[in-house]
Design an enzyme around this catalytic site. Structure first.
Site, PDB file in Angstrom:
ATOM      1  CG  ASP A 266      -2.126  -0.661   1.173  1.00 59.13           C
ATOM      2  OD1 ASP A 266      -2.494  -0.995   0.056  1.00 59.13           O
ATOM      3  OD2 ASP A 266      -2.778  -0.847   2.220  1.00 59.13           O
TER       4      ASP A 266
ATOM      5  CG  MET B 243      -9.082   7.297   6.220  1.00 64.50           C
ATOM      6  SD  MET B 243     -10.114   6.160   5.330  1.00 64.50           S
ATOM      7  CE  MET B 243     -10.401   4.902   6.558  1.00 64.50           C
TER       8      MET B 243
ATOM      9  CE  LYS C  72      -7.776   0.792  -2.481  1.00 67.88           C
ATOM     10  NZ  LYS C  72      -8.850   0.334  -1.643  1.00 67.88           N
TER      11      LYS C  72
HETATM   12  N1  SAH Z   1      -5.134  -0.055   8.555  1.00 70.21           N
HETATM   13  C1  SAH Z   1      -4.609   1.233   8.926  1.00 70.21           C
HETATM   14  C2  SAH Z   1      -5.573   2.360   8.623  1.00 70.21           C
HETATM   15  C3  SAH Z   1      -5.858   2.529   7.171  1.00 70.21           C
HETATM   16  S1  SAH Z   1      -6.882   3.908   6.877  1.00 70.21           S
HETATM   17  C4  SAH Z   1      -4.236   1.212  10.409  1.00 70.21           C
HETATM   18  O1  SAH Z   1      -4.554   0.265  11.114  1.00 70.21           O
HETATM   19  O2  SAH Z   1      -3.593   2.165  10.849  1.00 70.21           O
HETATM   20  C5  SAH Z   1      -5.705   5.171   6.598  1.00 70.21           C
HETATM   21  C6  SAH Z   1      -5.745   6.181   7.717  1.00 70.21           C
HETATM   22  O3  SAH Z   1      -4.974   5.732   8.808  1.00 70.21           O
HETATM   23  C7  SAH Z   1      -5.134   7.520   7.348  1.00 70.21           C
HETATM   24  O4  SAH Z   1      -6.040   8.333   6.644  1.00 70.21           O
HETATM   25  C8  SAH Z   1      -4.830   8.082   8.707  1.00 70.21           C
HETATM   26  O5  SAH Z   1      -5.991   8.542   9.335  1.00 70.21           O
HETATM   27  C9  SAH Z   1      -4.382   6.853   9.457  1.00 70.21           C
HETATM   28  N2  SAH Z   1      -2.936   6.701   9.399  1.00 70.21           N
HETATM   29  C10 SAH Z   1      -2.247   5.649   8.942  1.00 70.21           C
HETATM   30  N3  SAH Z   1      -0.921   5.827   9.103  1.00 70.21           N
HETATM   31  C11 SAH Z   1      -0.786   7.037   9.676  1.00 70.21           C
HETATM   32  C12 SAH Z   1       0.329   7.796  10.094  1.00 70.21           C
HETATM   33  N4  SAH Z   1       1.581   7.330   9.975  1.00 70.21           N
HETATM   34  N5  SAH Z   1       0.114   9.014  10.637  1.00 70.21           N
HETATM   35  C13 SAH Z   1      -1.125   9.472  10.799  1.00 70.21           C
HETATM   36  N6  SAH Z   1      -2.222   8.803  10.420  1.00 70.21           N
HETATM   37  C14 SAH Z   1      -2.052   7.594   9.875  1.00 70.21           C
END
Ligand code: SAH
Length: 485
Positions: free
Chosen positions: A259, A393, A281
């Site tokens: 991803d 998000m 994406k």
């Molecule tokens: N499966 C992932 C989430 C996917 S949705 C998890 O468990 O973390 C993607 C969202 O995750 C982003 O829009 C943001 O809100 C958050 N996110 C993921 N990595 C991040 C990071 N390093 N810093 C801040 N937000 C993050």
């Protein structure tokens, strides 16, 4: 070969440790773990050794080194801080013909202790013969990451079948062939029996082996069948936040589907000949549709490949990992899921925002700011007090989310913070209140990936932040978003 490596069965055997300090204590602990009957000879004992003695776990000769203790010992370890005493112990041990190790002094020792990788009952011992202990330790560390933690369970499981296999297959060559077939998958992470045991699917493994024994062979059914998909959580950003299990599977994959949010440095752990496919994406940018990702996964696994589906954070938290798993399940294909550190906990830890705290929040809710078309989260319920709200998000919707929470009764002064690119060297954290956070953010012009924290726990950040990113901000967005720095 300067040394003969052996594994000594010490259960119930008399062993002497000369010395009563912390080094002696460490050696005593190892001997006790191996079941030895330990005597400690020293004029005084560390608190730990004294406690062991009081609990009857060891015998004590509370006096300076006493050579009279030696003739009755199988092994002796000299662990005092006095070189002359240690050498006297070594000399006495030599005359008594018992093996002696002088800690950090291989010259006078008649045995040395290796560095070990413990997957009991499987043990790997590494030694540089005292020439380069640091090298031995580094090799051991490599082995630690390379050998799955479930290998011990596999060895124990194989042990539990040993007699039955022997009875069924008297021919030693046939037996060896069967065990090789069964176990070879363990180190290569090939789907099959060994992976079933390592993955805790013991009933399936037992059934397969029982059937194989009837046929006197595994028949290679899995070897030529489908591969396997591994949905692996890559963690929130910092590459080292991947789990050991995730790293192990990544290192063995034939294909890696990754991803946008996966740390690029992680891809370096894939095999050099692995096929790396970016199905990332980007917000608004080109993307591979979920249906296409599912189809690709299925196609690769059906072709017999081991596919590591590397997903940001945890695969089952807002990552559509469950949809991919369902697609695999519906296609009747094998898969495993490796959890990852999700953004809420990862970014919180690195930004100094605990998710719960006794005085500030007794519950935590994870919510996505983006539901399906035209759907809105239930902000009224989410505005409840006494809990932490973590909004995934959140990027472009921070202002709207704050406004919705205010509208449903949360006070203007409610602490809130946004963390962007959390846990990476480009992390940015902007903290404020529901009232002023959006304004602060738009002044900075940063977007993604961003996660929003709402609740009293955010205030703890003032005392709990510890992480200093080296390059906070713009470059991260420039690279990942195509936005101007
Ligand atoms: N499966 C992932 C989430 C996917 S949705 C998890 O468990 O973390 C993607 C969202 O995750 C982003 O829009 C943001 O809100 C958050 N996110 C993921 N990595 C991040 C990071 N390093 N810093 C801040 N937000 C993050």
């Amino acid at each position: 070969m300067q040394y003969l490596p052996i594994f000594a069965a010490l259960t119930g055997q008399p062993c002497l440790v000369v010395g009563g300090g912390s080094v002696a204590e460490r050696k005593v602990a190892q001997l006790l773990a191996a079941g030895a009957r330990v005597t400690v000879n020293a004029p005084g004992l560390s608190p730990g050794l004294a406690a062991d003695a009081a609990a009857g776990r060891l015998a004590v000769a509370l006096r300076p080194f006493d050579p009279a203790l030696l003739p009755l010992q199988l092994l002796v370890i000299a662990a005092t801080s006095d070189r002359a005493v240690n050498h006297a112990v070594a000399a006495a041990a030599r005359s008594a013909l018992c093996l002696c190790n002088v800690v950090d002094d291989p010259e006078v020792s008649t045995f040395i202790s290796p560095s070990i990788v413990d997957r009991s009952p499987l043990l790997v011992a590494v030694s540089s013969g005292g020439q380069a202990p640091v090298l031995a330790r580094l090799v051991r560390q490599q082995l630690e990451t390379w050998l799955p933690t479930g290998l011990g369970a596999l060895a124990a499981w194989a042990g539990s079948w040993r007699d039955r296999v022997k009875a069924k297959l008297p021919d030693v060559t046939a037996r060896r062939r069967l065990w090789e077939q069964v176990l070879q998958g363990a180190l290569e992470a090939r789907p099959g029996l060994a992976q079933d045991v390592i993955g805790g699917r013991l009933a399936a493994a037992d059934a397969t082996l029982a059937a194989a024994l009837e046929k006197e062979s595994l028949g290679g059914s899995r070897a030529t069948g489908p591969g396997e998909a591994w949905l692996v959580g890559a963690g929130p950003g910092a590459p080292e936040l991947l789990t050991l299990r995730g790293l192990y599977l990544l290192q063995h994959a034939d294909v890696v589907l990754y991803d946008r949010l996966v740390a690029p440095a992680l891809l370096a752990y894939a095999r050099r000949d692995a096929e790396l496919i970016n199905v990332g994406k980007t917000g608004g940018g080109p993307s591979t549709s979920q249906a296409a990702i599912n189809a690709l996964l299925i196609e690769k696994v059906q072709a017999g490949q081991r596919v590591c589906r590397l997903k940001g954070g945890d695969p089952y938290v807002f990552g559509r990992g469950s949809e991919e798993a369902l697609a695999l399940a519906d296609a009747g294909l094998p898969f495993q899921v490796v959890p990852g550190i999700t953004a809420a906990s990862g970014c919180g830890a690195y930004a100094g925002i605990p998710l719960t705290h006794r005085d500030a929040a007794h519950a935590v809710t994870f919510v996505s700011a983006h539901l399906g078309a035209d759907q809105e989260p239930d902000w009224q319920r989410l505005a409840a007090l006494g809990q932490t709200l973590v909004v995934y998000m959140a990027g472009r919707r921070v202002a709207e989310v704050c406004a919705a929470l205010l509208q449903h009764g949360r006070p203007l002064a409610t602490p809130a913070a946004v963390v962007m690119a959390g846990t990476t060297d480009q992390q940015v954290c902007v903290a404020g209140t529901l009232d002023d956070l959006a304004g602060k953010l738009s002044a900075l012009g940063l977007v993604s990936p961003a996660i929003l924290y709402v609740g009293d726990v955010v205030e703890l950040r003032a005392r709990l932040h510890w992480f200093s990113p080296t390059a906070p901000g713009a470059a991260y967005n420039a690279e990942r978003q195509g936005a101007p720095p």
